[in-house]
Design a protein around this motif. Structure first.
Motif, PDB file in Angstrom:
ATOM      1  N   MET A   1      22.743  19.244 -12.475  1.00  9.01           N
ATOM      2  CA  MET A   1      22.530  17.914 -11.898  1.00  9.01           C
ATOM      3  C   MET A   1      21.127  17.417 -12.262  1.00  9.01           C
ATOM      4  N   SER A   2      21.038  16.156 -12.682  1.00 11.42           N
ATOM      5  CA  SER A   2      19.737  15.607 -13.064  1.00 11.42           C
ATOM      6  C   SER A   2      18.864  15.380 -11.832  1.00 11.42           C
ATOM      7  N   ILE A   3      17.559  15.490 -12.034  1.00  5.95           N
ATOM      8  CA  ILE A   3      16.590  15.276 -10.972  1.00  5.95           C
ATOM      9  C   ILE A   3      15.796  14.019 -11.308  1.00  5.95           C
ATOM     10  N   LYS A   4      15.727  13.102 -10.371  1.00  2.00           N
ATOM     11  CA  LYS A   4      15.029  11.831 -10.585  1.00  2.00           C
ATOM     12  C   LYS A   4      13.666  11.882  -9.911  1.00  2.00           C
ATOM     13  N   ILE A   5      12.657  11.334 -10.614  1.00  2.00           N
ATOM     14  CA  ILE A   5      11.315  11.228 -10.057  1.00  2.00           C
ATOM     15  C   ILE A   5      11.066   9.780  -9.653  1.00  2.00           C
ATOM     16  N   LEU A   6      10.605   9.596  -8.422  1.00  2.00           N
ATOM     17  CA  LEU A   6      10.245   8.273  -7.915  1.00  2.00           C
ATOM     18  C   LEU A   6       8.725   8.186  -7.840  1.00  2.00           C
ATOM     19  N   ALA A   7       8.179   7.088  -8.310  1.00  2.00           N
ATOM     20  CA  ALA A   7       6.729   6.857  -8.241  1.00  2.00           C
ATOM     21  C   ALA A   7       6.465   5.564  -7.485  1.00  2.00           C
ATOM     22  N   ASP A   8       5.328   5.491  -6.794  1.00  2.00           N
ATOM     23  CA  ASP A   8       4.896   4.196  -6.268  1.00  2.00           C
ATOM     24  C   ASP A   8       3.892   3.590  -7.243  1.00  2.00           C
ATOM     25  N   SER A   9       3.683   2.298  -7.137  1.00  2.00           N
ATOM     26  CA  SER A   9       2.888   1.590  -8.144  1.00  2.00           C
ATOM     27  C   SER A   9       1.420   1.989  -8.141  1.00  2.00           C
ATOM     28  N   ALA A  10       0.963   2.706  -7.102  1.00  2.00           N
ATOM     29  CA  ALA A  10      -0.430   3.151  -7.052  1.00  2.00           C
ATOM     30  C   ALA A  10      -0.727   4.244  -8.065  1.00  2.00           C
ATOM     31  N   CYS A  11       0.294   4.739  -8.777  1.00  2.00           N
ATOM     32  CA  CYS A  11       0.061   5.739  -9.820  1.00  2.00           C
ATOM     33  C   CYS A  11      -0.487   5.100 -11.099  1.00  2.00           C
ATOM     34  N   ASP A  12      -0.403   3.772 -11.212  1.00  2.00           N
ATOM     35  CA  ASP A  12      -1.006   3.008 -12.313  1.00  2.00           C
ATOM     36  C   ASP A  12      -0.484   3.389 -13.694  1.00  2.00           C
ATOM     37  N   LEU A  13       0.733   3.896 -13.767  1.00  2.00           N
ATOM     38  CA  LEU A  13       1.343   4.154 -15.072  1.00  2.00           C
ATOM     39  C   LEU A  13       1.888   2.851 -15.648  1.00  2.00           C
ATOM     40  N   SER A  14       2.130   2.858 -16.942  1.00  2.00           N
ATOM     41  CA  SER A  14       2.651   1.666 -17.620  1.00  2.00           C
ATOM     42  C   SER A  14       4.182   1.661 -17.608  1.00  2.00           C
ATOM     43  N   LYS A  15       4.758   0.523 -17.938  1.00  2.00           N
ATOM     44  CA  LYS A  15       6.220   0.421 -18.034  1.00  2.00           C
ATOM     45  C   LYS A  15       6.758   1.376 -19.086  1.00  2.00           C
ATOM     46  N   ASN A  16       5.989   1.601 -20.149  1.00  2.00           N
ATOM     47  CA  ASN A  16       6.423   2.537 -21.183  1.00  2.00           C
ATOM     48  C   ASN A  16       6.611   3.940 -20.622  1.00  2.00           C
ATOM     49  N   HIS A  17       5.693   4.354 -19.755  1.00  2.00           N
ATOM     50  CA  HIS A  17       5.828   5.671 -19.135  1.00  2.00           C
ATOM     51  C   HIS A  17       7.099   5.731 -18.289  1.00  2.00           C
ATOM     52  N   TYR A  18       7.333   4.700 -17.483  1.00  2.00           N
ATOM     53  CA  TYR A  18       8.535   4.685 -16.647  1.00  2.00           C
ATOM     54  C   TYR A  18       9.792   4.756 -17.507  1.00  2.00           C
ATOM     55  N   ASN A  19       9.799   4.008 -18.585  1.00  2.00           N
ATOM     56  CA  ASN A  19      10.981   3.976 -19.457  1.00  2.00           C
ATOM     57  C   ASN A  19      11.166   5.285 -20.220  1.00  2.00           C
ATOM     58  N   ASP A  20      10.081   5.804 -20.777  1.00  2.00           N
ATOM     59  CA  ASP A  20      10.176   7.020 -21.605  1.00  2.00           C
ATOM     60  C   ASP A  20      10.644   8.233 -20.805  1.00  2.00           C
ATOM     61  N   TYR A  21      10.237   8.280 -19.529  1.00  2.00           N
ATOM     62  CA  TYR A  21      10.571   9.451 -18.714  1.00  2.00           C
ATOM     63  C   TYR A  21      11.603   9.157 -17.626  1.00  2.00           C
ATOM     64  N   ASN A  22      12.196   7.971 -17.681  1.00  2.00           N
ATOM     65  CA  ASN A  22      13.240   7.597 -16.735  1.00  2.00           C
ATOM     66  C   ASN A  22      12.767   7.742 -15.286  1.00  2.00           C
ATOM     67  N   ILE A  23      11.568   7.227 -15.030  1.00  2.00           N
ATOM     68  CA  ILE A  23      10.966   7.277 -13.700  1.00  2.00           C
ATOM     69  C   ILE A  23      11.293   5.985 -12.950  1.00  2.00           C
ATOM     70  N   GLU A  24      11.719   6.098 -11.724  1.00  2.00           N
ATOM     71  CA  GLU A  24      11.920   4.908 -10.893  1.00  2.00           C
ATOM     72  C   GLU A  24      10.612   4.576 -10.187  1.00  2.00           C
TER      73      GLU A  24
END
Length: 286
Positions: A1-24
């Motif tokens: 089963m896949s494991i999803k990582i959730l981040a809040d916007s205070a982590c200051d990552l870019s949209k590319n990071h969210y997309n590349d690693y499938n982060i919500e």
């Protein structure tokens, strides 16, 4: 089963990071000119910094309980694991809200695999932990392995930063008005760090050249194995200085993997333009 990582916007990552690693990503809220904006989605950090330079004082608020409940419920219903490494509970009520909603959802879905973790970190310090967790999830690591790594890296993540103007910290209640006035008058630059999730003043330096050298010294004193770890740099609309720091890290420490991002709207609303922060694992990390 896949494991999803959730981040809040205070982590200051870019949209590319969210997309590349499938982060919500779930956004904090920024309030400016009597309007509300979802951090990282509806307003760019540059707009916040420009407004602050004009004397405006943007405010922020945490993620709403209903937002977390909706997200957690969707993962519980689909029987998918969700891990949320949260912004430091000492800097925002977001973690407490998420933890409360985790418990509420588990009353209806007792077998839900939802895990909310207080990282005691912020900005790219939090972002580096999110990225490591997402890498592990992508590689098929177990829940326990991911949670253990998040917990361990959270404990050993150093945050060393400075702000361009103490006035912004005064507005956020971090320094007294007298300290802000005197610091600005004498061109004193504070060095701060995060200890147990709290923002703690470390030193005061007069002059930008001394500041850079001192921050490098602190990094040398506290850090280790810079060639084999990812170093983070976040900046308050000052890419030129951030890139200068990155070159210094490469030259002095042999660093190879450096992530540079702008401090997002939520954190930037408190730190202000000209902020420079560096993040790395300390010398207790093995």
């Amino acid at each position: 089963m896949s494991i999803k990582i959730l981040a809040d916007s205070a982590c200051d990552l870019s949209k590319n990071h969210y997309n590349d690693y499938n982060i919500e990503m779930v956004p904090l809220t920024v309030h400016l000119d009597e309007k509300e904006y979802a951090d990282g989605k509806e307003i760019k950090p540059k707009a916040i910094y420009d407004a602050m330079r004009e004397g405006k004082s943007p405010k922020t608020s945490q993620v709403s309980p209903q937002t977390f409940k909706t997200i957690f419920t969707s993962y519980a219903e689909s029987n998918q694991t969700l891990i949320y490494p949260a912004l430091s509970s000492e800097l925002s009520g977001t973690y407490q809200t998420a933890k409360m909603m985790e418990q509420e959802v588990k009353e209806s879905y007792p077998d839900a695999s939802i895990h909310v973790i207080d990282t005691n970190c912020v900005s790219i310090g939090l972002g580096l932990i999110i990225l490591r967790a997402a890498e592990l999830a992508k590689d098929g690591a177990s829940i326990d392995k991911i949670i253990d790594t998040i917990t361990y890296h959270s404990k050993h993540m150093e945050h060393i930063f400075t702000v361009d103007d103490l006035e912004y910290l005064y507005r956020g209640g971090r320094v007294s008005k007298t300290a802000a006035f005197v610091g600005t008058l004498l061109k004193i630059k504070p060095i701060l760090h995060v200890e147990d999730g709290k923002l703690i003043p470390l030193e005061k330096i007069r002059g930008s050249k001394k500041l850079l050298n001192r921050m490098l010294d602190i990094m040398d004193e506290r850090g280790t194995d810079f060639k084999n770890q990812t170093i983070g740099i976040s900046h308050g609309d000052d890419l030129e200085t951030a890139e200068k720091y990155a070159e210094m890290f490469k030259e002095k420490f042999g660093a190879r993997d450096i992530v540079i991002e702008m401090v997002g709207s939520a954190i930037g609303s408190h730190a202000g333009p000209g902020t420079i922060a560096i993040f790395f694992l300390n010398n207790e990390y093995k």
